[in-house]
Enzyme design. Structure first.
Site, PDB file in Angstrom:
ATOM      1  N   ARG A  13       0.786  -1.076  -0.080  1.00  0.00           N
ATOM      2  CA  ARG A  13       0.020  -0.110  -0.185  1.00  0.00           C
ATOM      3  C   ARG A  13       0.945   1.098  -0.171  1.00  0.00           C
ATOM      4  NH1 ARG A  13      -5.319   1.563   3.380  1.00  0.00           N
ATOM      5  NH2 ARG A  13      -6.164   0.123   1.866  1.00  0.00           N
TER       6      ARG A  13
ATOM      7  N   HIS B 282      -7.049   0.660  -6.794  1.00  0.00           N
ATOM      8  CA  HIS B 282      -7.541  -0.124  -5.474  1.00  0.00           C
ATOM      9  C   HIS B 282      -8.252  -1.268  -5.866  1.00  0.00           C
ATOM     10  CE1 HIS B 282      -7.738  -1.264  -1.478  1.00  0.00           C
ATOM     11  NE2 HIS B 282      -8.624  -0.384  -0.912  1.00  0.00           N
TER      12      HIS B 282
ATOM     13  N   GLN C  80     -10.063  -3.983  -3.771  1.00  0.00           N
ATOM     14  CA  GLN C  80     -11.308  -3.349  -3.261  1.00  0.00           C
ATOM     15  C   GLN C  80     -12.465  -3.800  -4.099  1.00  0.00           C
ATOM     16  OE1 GLN C  80     -12.302  -1.508  -0.130  1.00  0.00           O
ATOM     17  NE2 GLN C  80     -14.184  -2.076  -0.945  1.00  0.00           N
TER      18      GLN C  80
ATOM     19  N   ASP D  69     -17.199   7.186  -2.120  1.00  0.00           N
ATOM     20  CA  ASP D  69     -16.039   7.096  -1.269  1.00  0.00           C
ATOM     21  C   ASP D  69     -15.745   8.290  -0.773  1.00  0.00           C
ATOM     22  OD1 ASP D  69     -13.470   6.401  -0.406  1.00  0.00           O
ATOM     23  OD2 ASP D  69     -12.454   6.207  -2.028  1.00  0.00           O
TER      24      ASP D  69
ATOM     25  N   CYS E  35     -16.355   1.782  -0.023  1.00  0.00           N
ATOM     26  CA  CYS E  35     -15.248   0.854   0.373  1.00  0.00           C
ATOM     27  C   CYS E  35     -14.802   1.067   1.870  1.00  0.00           C
ATOM     28  CB  CYS E  35     -14.075   1.158  -0.331  1.00  0.00           C
ATOM     29  SG  CYS E  35     -13.641   3.115  -0.272  1.00  0.00           S
TER      30      CYS E  35
ATOM     31  N   ARG F  90     -13.527  -8.759   1.440  1.00  0.00           N
ATOM     32  CA  ARG F  90     -12.242  -8.448   1.141  1.00  0.00           C
ATOM     33  C   ARG F  90     -11.285  -9.701   1.637  1.00  0.00           C
ATOM     34  NH1 ARG F  90     -10.274  -3.201   1.350  1.00  0.00           N
ATOM     35  NH2 ARG F  90      -8.371  -4.218   0.495  1.00  0.00           N
TER      36      ARG F  90
END
Ligand code: CP
Ligand code: NVA
Length: 323
Positions: A111, A138, A141, A240, A280, A308
């Site tokens: 990340r 991402h 996700q 988001d 998310c 996830r």
């Protein structure tokens, strides 16, 4: 349990949605479903004897915990490395970091800010690299989100990916953020339509359109500054945060221009009557989304979060099978 080695032959990275073909994505989804339904009953251990390093340069709740738990459940050892604790944070090159870690561990989960860094680790190392969020994308996700929708929409035992085809997702708010970009790529891969609404001037980084074009999906989205136009006929309304990690200096301006793009109960009601709400997370109730929408029975935010784990376990298993 299906044998993933039949679908994955070569070492791969998972840096963007299209790093798996549609056929490979179907195998990942099917495997995730099996892992989910058999969790806690002595599942497969494809990472037995392996250590996977997790280099994180940004905060995380869901991604960190789901990868640490997932690697452990697959028989492996997760090694969490905060950027500031390793020499990468003091200027050691990305390439040398990749070469050194390749001598010790079996895979990397990364990340970071600059997408070029995950690409650089993948290019210089000899082990699989998973993108756990960059400023650009991402993908973990979006695979978990798409799996969450497929689970809802597919008939029992039916084709998961077929359940996504032709559906419409509306992304409202910070339409240039990593999750929006990744959903554009995912929607194109999975045969969905995507319409994005947000204020002018907050477009995706130019490198995103270049990446989309290289993936064969140039122009594969609609963009409007009218949130109600975007959600019309939508099967999913997605938002988001307005201030992604690294954008904190722009907080006041972003809140000012994005406030008309909040997902209110009225906006959500303008989508299809059975539309689902997704985020998310983390959410900022009262900013990008009203608490009443987060709490709506058609909000599936915690299913997304749970998936996830299952989907990333399937991705890890696929990359391990391919070596
Ligand atoms: N959705 C997501 O990636 O959450 P975290 O930042 O908590 O990992
Ligand atoms: N766009 C958000 C996603 C967090 C999971 C960010 O980058 O901060």
């Amino acid at each position: 349990m299906a044998d993933l080695t039949a679908s994955f032959h070569f070492m791969k990275h998972f840096l963007q949605e299209t790093d798996f073909t549609l056929r490979e994505a179907a195998a990942v989804f099917a495997h995730a479903q099996e892992l989910k339904h058999t969790r806690g009953r002595g599942g497969p251990q494809p990472l037995a004897g392996q250590t996977w390093a997790m280099i994180f340069s940004k905060s995380s709740t869901r991604t960190r915990v789901s990868f640490e738990v997932g690697i452990h459940e697959l028989g492996g050892n997760p090694l969490f490395l905060s950027r500031g604790d390793i020499q990468l944070g003091r200027g050691e090159t990305v390439a040398d970091t990749a070469r050194v870690l390749s001598r010790f561990v079996h895979g990397l989960v990364v990340r970071t800010f600059d997408h070029a860094e995950v690409q650089g680790l993948a290019d210089a190392g000899t082990i699989p690299v998973i993108n756990a969020l960059t400023d650009l994308l991402h993908p973990c996700q979006i695979y978990a989100d798409a799996f969450t929708l497929a689970e809802r929409w597919a008939a029992p035992g039916g084709d998961l990916l077929a359940a996504l085809r032709g559906r419409k997702i509306a992304f409202v708010g910070d339409r240039g953020c990593n999750v929006a970009n990744s959903w554009i790529m995912g929607a194109n891969l999975f045969g969905m339509k995507i319409s994005l609404a947000g204020p002018p001037g907050f477009d995706a980084a130019p490198e995103f359109d270049a990446l989309l074009a290289r993936s064969g999906f140039a122009g594969g989205y609609e963009f409007t500054t009218d949130a109600y136009a975007a959600v019309r006929d939508a099967d999913v309304v997605y938002t988001d945060v307005w201030v992604s990690m690294g954008k904190e200096e722009e907080t006041a301006e972003r809140i000012r221009v994005m406030t008309p793009f909040a997902v209110t109960p009225e906006l959500f009601a303008a989508a299809k009557p059975d539309a689902l709400f997704m985020h998310c997370l983390p959410a900022h109730p009262g900013q990008e989304v009203a608490q009443a929408v987060l709490d709506n029975p058609r909000s599936i935010i915690f299913d997304q979060a749970e998936n996830r784990l299952h989907v990333q376990k399937a991705i890890l298993s696929a990359l391990a099978a391919a070596r």
